[in-house]
Design an enzyme around this catalytic site. Structure first.
Site, PDB file in Angstrom:
ATOM      1  N   GLY A   5     -31.239  -2.090  -4.353  1.00 50.93           N
ATOM      2  CA  GLY A   5     -31.593  -2.863  -5.579  1.00 50.93           C
ATOM      3  C   GLY A   5     -30.632  -2.326  -6.658  1.00 50.93           C
ATOM      4  N   GLY A   6     -31.145  -1.999  -7.711  1.00 54.86           N
ATOM      5  CA  GLY A   6     -30.258  -1.504  -8.913  1.00 54.86           C
ATOM      6  C   GLY A   6     -29.555  -0.669  -8.804  1.00 54.86           C
ATOM      7  N   GLU A  51      -3.620  -7.960   6.065  1.00 47.17           N
ATOM      8  CA  GLU A  51      -3.265  -8.173   7.424  1.00 47.17           C
ATOM      9  C   GLU A  51      -3.568  -9.234   8.069  1.00 47.17           C
ATOM     10  OE1 GLU A  51      -4.181  -4.044   9.115  1.00 47.17           O
ATOM     11  OE2 GLU A  51      -3.127  -3.052   7.557  1.00 47.17           O
ATOM     12  N   THR A  83       0.938  -1.106   0.056  1.00 49.01           N
ATOM     13  CA  THR A  83      -0.035   0.161  -0.021  1.00 49.01           C
ATOM     14  C   THR A  83       0.919   1.355  -0.112  1.00 49.01           C
ATOM     15  OG1 THR A  83      -1.758  -1.280   1.096  1.00 49.01           O
ATOM     16  CG2 THR A  83      -1.823   1.347   1.313  1.00 49.01           C
ATOM     17  N   ARG A 107     -36.961   5.868  -1.244  1.00 54.54           N
ATOM     18  CA  ARG A 107     -37.715   4.879  -2.399  1.00 54.54           C
ATOM     19  C   ARG A 107     -38.883   4.660  -2.053  1.00 54.54           C
ATOM     20  NH1 ARG A 107     -37.521   3.830  -7.631  1.00 54.54           N
ATOM     21  NH2 ARG A 107     -37.585   1.749  -7.992  1.00 54.54           N
TER      22      ARG A 107
END
Ligand SMILES: Cc1cc2nc3c(=O)[nH]c(=O)nc-3n(C[C@H](O)[C@H](O)[C@H](O)COP(=O)(O)OP(=O)(O)OC[C@H]3O[C@@H](n4cnc5c(N)ncnc54)[C@H](O)[C@@H]3O)c2cc1C
Length: 385
Positions: free
Chosen positions: A340-341, A363, A158, A269
């Site tokens: 969902g989508g 790790e 990293t 939603r």
């Protein structure tokens, strides 16, 4: 252990403000450019984030384990790239030096790591040495009495493409096997013989590059050894012991953020004429996320307090790392389901879903931590830690 409630509260408020006002609005920019822009790094430097775990005498904040865990849970609610940029300096990139470095090495490097002027990396993994780190093939051969010549190849490191200071693990006793004869060296970028690759393409965590480190006849002064020659594996284990609490905290922040995204979506939603949050099957998904997040948080903070009290936490840190990272994966999966989508198509939740997948690999993979926990249970009388 929290030394001073008021200053810890002020620190956490500052991190929350940074995450909300600076980091979250910049997440798309960071991901699109696959880099952390310098203006954002500079803000984290100014706020002192690079020095969280570094002792105050070297310019850091000297946070205790619990204080650091709380800060990490907050910072990691932003895209993983933000905490990755500071988190090597406050974790694996400085911890060996803090715990085992000579006074001269500490004076030379810690103030610059604390300020964020230097970026660190820990270079252990190799093509033939992943879970079995003791299989490393990088060698360190003495050159006279005061230097070593390093040769080897590290991968998946990293920040390797941008780091200034590497903690490199190499075998310095040719006949030694396993944990023996491994030495930890601090190697500065610019040392002849040390080169790094560009960013290795990966599934997620855009803005937090990983890469390879090549050591070809790289001569390093013996003074740059952390601890004693041959004592590198013990140093590594001590570093990772603490880091596993850090990583567990860093896996809990993303889970909190993803749940927040899921709750907001469930309220907004509408299907079948109602917000989907009114459906009990959706509520169950949210409740399971919340239950596991709070279980992880409690386990991490209790383990951090035990470590701050000086108790043995060898098994506890594996429990933390294993539980929190697996928990985060389950939360990511449920949250995609709630959206969902919208969860599957490019966006915040889809990005976190990819980002957090790595937590179960680095790790110590989940399987390696299961083995560690299992072995310790069987070793202790009555299975007690
Ligand atoms: C994003 C990212 C960042 C990383 N950053 C760093 C870094 O900064 N520094 C660094 O040194 N390394 C870093 N790594 C490397 C990481 O630590 C290794 O990927 C990890 O240790 C696993 O090694 P491996 O990839 O070789 O997998 P392997 O060890 O080949 O494992 C493959 C599979 O086999 C399983 N397995 C292996 N041995 C056993 C066993 N005895 N019993 C049961 N199952 C087993 C594993 O659990 C895993 O499921 C990073 C990796 C990633 C993906």
């Amino acid at each position: 252990m929290i030394r001073d409630q008021a200053s810890q509260a002020a620190l956490l408020d500052d991190v929350r403000a940074f995450v909300r006002d600076v980091a979250m609005p910049a997440e798309v920019r960071v991901a699109a450019g696959d880099a952390m822009p310098e203006d954002l790094v500079e803000q984290m430097r100014r706020r002192g984030y690079f020095g969280w775990s570094i002792p105050e005498e070297y310019g850091g904040a000297g946070l205790l384990t619990e204080e650091l865990a709380q800060a990490n849970i907050e910072l990691s609610q932003a895209a993983v790239a933000f905490r990755a940029r500071v988190g090597i300096n406050t974790g694996i990139g400085s911890e060996s030096l803090i715990q085992d470095g000579s006074a001269a090495l500490k004076r030379r490097y810690l103030p610059h790591l604390a300020s964020g002027a230097l970026t660190s990396a820990l270079a252990l993994t190799e093509p033939e040495a992943g879970s079995d780190a003791t299989a490393l093939q990088t060698t360190g051969v003495p050159v006279g009495n005061d230097a070593y010549r390093l040769n080897g190849h590290k991968r998946y490191i990293t920040l390797a493409p941008i780091a200034d200071l590497f903690t490199v693990f190499a075998r310095t006793e040719p006949g030694a096997r396993g944990k023996d004869g491994i030495t930890a060296f601090l190697v500065e970028r610019g040392t002849p013989g040390l080169t790094t690759s560009g960013s290795t393409p990966k599934m997620g965590q855009e803005g937090a590059p990983i890469g390879e480190v090549f050591l070809r006849d790289c001569v390093v002064p013996a003074d740059n050894i952390v601890g004693q020659p041959g004592g590198g594996f013990r140093i590594l284990m001590k570093t990772l012991n603490k880091q596993r609490i850090n990583l567990a905290a860093l896996a809990t922040g993303p889970a909190i953020r993803m749940l927040d995204e899921a709750i907001a979506h469930a309220r907004k939603r509408r299907q079948f004429g109602r917000p989907i949050g009114e459906f009990q099957l959706v509520q169950a998904l949210l409740a399971d996320c919340k239950m596991e997040i709070e279980a992880a948080r409690a386990l991490i903070l209790e383990t951090a307090r035990k470590r701050d009290r000086g108790e043995n936490v060898t098994m506890d840190v594996s429990l933390c790392k294993l539980y929190a990272t697996e928990m985060c994966g389950r939360v990511a999966d449920r949250v995609v389901q709630v959206l969902g989508g919208e969860g599957y198509t490019a966006g915040t939740v889809e990005r976190f879903y990819r980002d957090v997948r790595a937590f179960r690999i680095y790790e110590g993979t989940s399987q390696i931590h299961q083995l560690t926990i299992g072995k310790q249970l069987l070793r202790e009388p009555g299975g007690r830690p």
